[in-house]
Design a protein around this motif. Sequence first.
Motif, PDB file in Angstrom:
ATOM      1  N   THR A 499      11.509  -6.105  -1.213  1.00  0.00           N
ATOM      2  CA  THR A 499      10.355  -5.881  -2.087  1.00  0.00           C
ATOM      3  C   THR A 499       9.057  -5.697  -1.316  1.00  0.00           C
ATOM      4  O   THR A 499       8.044  -5.321  -1.906  1.00  0.00           O
ATOM      5  N   GLY A 500       9.062  -5.948   0.001  1.00  0.00           N
ATOM      6  CA  GLY A 500       7.842  -5.825   0.786  1.00  0.00           C
ATOM      7  C   GLY A 500       7.855  -4.690   1.781  1.00  0.00           C
ATOM      8  O   GLY A 500       7.199  -4.774   2.828  1.00  0.00           O
ATOM      9  N   THR A 514       6.914 -11.189  -1.252  1.00  0.00           N
ATOM     10  CA  THR A 514       6.074 -10.764  -2.365  1.00  0.00           C
ATOM     11  C   THR A 514       6.101 -11.821  -3.462  1.00  0.00           C
ATOM     12  O   THR A 514       6.998 -12.660  -3.525  1.00  0.00           O
ATOM     13  N   THR A 516       5.009 -11.991  -7.853  1.00  0.00           N
ATOM     14  CA  THR A 516       4.407 -11.443  -9.072  1.00  0.00           C
ATOM     15  C   THR A 516       4.746 -12.382 -10.218  1.00  0.00           C
ATOM     16  O   THR A 516       5.894 -12.803 -10.340  1.00  0.00           O
ATOM     17  N   PHE A 525       1.163 -11.394  -1.597  1.00  0.00           N
ATOM     18  CA  PHE A 525       2.000 -11.190  -0.427  1.00  0.00           C
ATOM     19  C   PHE A 525       1.518 -12.148   0.652  1.00  0.00           C
ATOM     20  O   PHE A 525       0.334 -12.164   0.996  1.00  0.00           O
ATOM     21  N   GLY A 552       3.479  -7.536  -6.666  1.00  0.00           N
ATOM     22  CA  GLY A 552       2.914  -7.924  -5.384  1.00  0.00           C
ATOM     23  C   GLY A 552       3.143  -6.902  -4.295  1.00  0.00           C
ATOM     24  O   GLY A 552       2.284  -6.700  -3.430  1.00  0.00           O
ATOM     25  N   GLY A 553       4.295  -6.233  -4.327  1.00  0.00           N
ATOM     26  CA  GLY A 553       4.594  -5.231  -3.311  1.00  0.00           C
ATOM     27  C   GLY A 553       3.733  -3.997  -3.403  1.00  0.00           C
ATOM     28  O   GLY A 553       3.622  -3.239  -2.434  1.00  0.00           O
ATOM     29  N   ALA A 557       0.654  -6.402  -1.041  1.00  0.00           N
ATOM     30  CA  ALA A 557       1.282  -6.039   0.236  1.00  0.00           C
ATOM     31  C   ALA A 557       0.499  -4.966   0.999  1.00  0.00           C
ATOM     32  O   ALA A 557       0.376  -5.061   2.224  1.00  0.00           O
TER      33      ALA A 557
END
Length: 725
Positions: A499-500, A514, A516, A525, A552-553, A557
């Motif tokens: 995810t990152g 990450t 969320t 992140f 978040g990614g 990030a």
Amino acid sequence: ETAFIAALPKAPNNYNPARHPQAAKARRDWVLAGMAETGALTPEQAKAAMAEPLAVHFRDPEGEPPGYFLEEVRRELVARFGEKVVYEGGLTVRTSYTRSYQDIADKAFREGLVAYDRRHGWRGAITHLPNAASAQNALSGIADPPGTAGWQLAAVTAVEPSAAHIVLKKGGQGRISVNELRWARKTLDDQRLGAGIGRVSEVLQPGDIVLVEPVAAAAPAGRRGAPQPSAQYALRQIPDISGGLVVLDPKTGRVFAMVGGWSFQQSQFNRATQAKRQPGSAFKPFVFATALENGFSPYSVVEDAPISIPQGPGQTPWEPVNYEGSYVGETTLSDALVHSRNLVTARLAVSVGLPAIAKTVQNFDVMDKMPLYYSMSLGAGETTLLRLTSAYAMIDNGGHWLLPSVVDSVQDRQGRVIYQKGVKDCAACFVAAAPAAGAAADPAYKVTGAPPPGSLAVQNARFIENAVLYKPTKPDPLISDTSDRELIAMMQGVVERGTGTAVAAVGKPLAGKTGTTSDWFDAWFVGFSPDLAAGVYVGFDDPRTLGTGEVGGHVAAPIFRDFMMAALKNVPAKPFPEAPSASAAVATNVLRGAPNGTDEDQTASLSPPDADTLTPRGVARDGRQRGTPLPNDSAARPDQGQNPYWAPVPRAYSAPYPGTYGSTTYPPPYAPYSAPRSYGSPGGYPGYPTTSQRDYDTPGGYPPAQGAGYPAPGWRPGRGTGGLY
């Protein structure tokens, strides 16, 4: 110069040498004359000094001062020494502030917020006046909004289909082309966007007061008499979203840089240290660390499939779902963290138990007391960015506890060191005056006597007479070296293929996670290189959705990536310590997660084994049962009545489900599954301690497990997010 400085306290603004040079010089000369009268100067010296011009030397502009960092220094000093000593004690303070990191952090954070803000459209002009003339006349009296940096105030004087004409507050004219307005679609509810922009009038009107930024200088003049082309500007707006960024040394805990919001002038609330928010899946590494410490390995197999966890008699079971609303069946522990699978994390929480997870979380100082609810495993609790980033730094440094600090040392007016962070061989220790008799003890530290010889970090100084060394009481290390290296390798996978992946562009070894929260309320992140840790949080001060898909990614990030890319630009790539399982990975049975040649008949168990049916010999190294019947699909076991913290029995598997995972119906023991369920953090409902509550009456320091520990559907509408990510 000294005479001028002595003249300032009476009226600093009236004698400002840049604004009132004649008054400033007259006041300075008055002081010089007084010095001659008292004999401090001879008349000749005074006359010569008065003949000198009052020179003013301006420093090069350095941007906005690091207000959030400085305020955190002040808060730490006041908390340690009290206001009287801080303001009147003549202290000399050395901090961990690093200008280069702070500049990079400020730039990456501001650009990240602007990029997010532009994705969600235009909220309108700063103000609107009846016509262009009134806007132009009022422009000089309108104060610049805080945090505008290189942006300028401008009044819109005319609008054409393809451009808007503007007059700048600082003088000059320019134009904004329609191409610079394509992003400025109207912002709708829930951060949705209105219709696309075809004409300038759909965004700007004569009389608007807006912020602009130059994007191109005026073109060279053409033939004599031809109209002069205008400078080109872009429309700007201050983001209404905020967040924070923290950078620290994972070996010492020294905070190098801190961003607590868009602008300290705009808001002094520090979102890096004062905002308590849900970390979402950025919390998961501590669940997986607990699993690794309790017999699991990165290649242990756990089911990624629906699970129903009882919450007590008469209560609806907790049924988390993955972000995508789907599941993959059997998967490895490593893959589950890389792809942030909620269902696997929930199973791990059931398997290892909430008290074990709470112990890990509290040892790493993520939370003071983790309430024992299963949603905590998916990051539904609250913490601050600094605490979570510090906890990641502890993973980075091999599992050793850290005290994050912005103050390195403090000396009193006699030059004696009254505080020093860190001594040789103990970065988390500190030296300070001995505690006063009867003073409350800090449970995180113990006094161990005088500081060791040679531990003084300040040259030509000495410790205060009653200085003692404070050592942390935490276990050291917090987790085993094997578990720590395995966890770092799994978190590297998040960056490389999970995810990152936005962070992978840095091109150097990095690990992180990450985060969320439900309905995209918070984006995180947090990560690290072998020698530098950083964390990013983005969200609204009044919590609301960031918009569909803003995970978040995608939000946090890129800010982390941009910071690390600049911070590590001239730093040679440095690998992390190799994980013990790395050499055995090629010999892994992917289906079962066991190395070839080991017991392939093992099956994953998701509940504690019964003491009367399983001997220690029947427990595999990765915590799975060997040839033992799984518990019945019942709401509770008889022995649970004697232990309020025993993990509820999950819907367990005795073998891989032979059916199709795409189906929406399941044979027992699964509950029916139709759509993502709503769930989020425990809120203000019975049985849940408030954020400020720290002491519990129950034995062992934990609140009793509550059945009514989850909000009713609709508390935070699901909208298909599938929970925390």
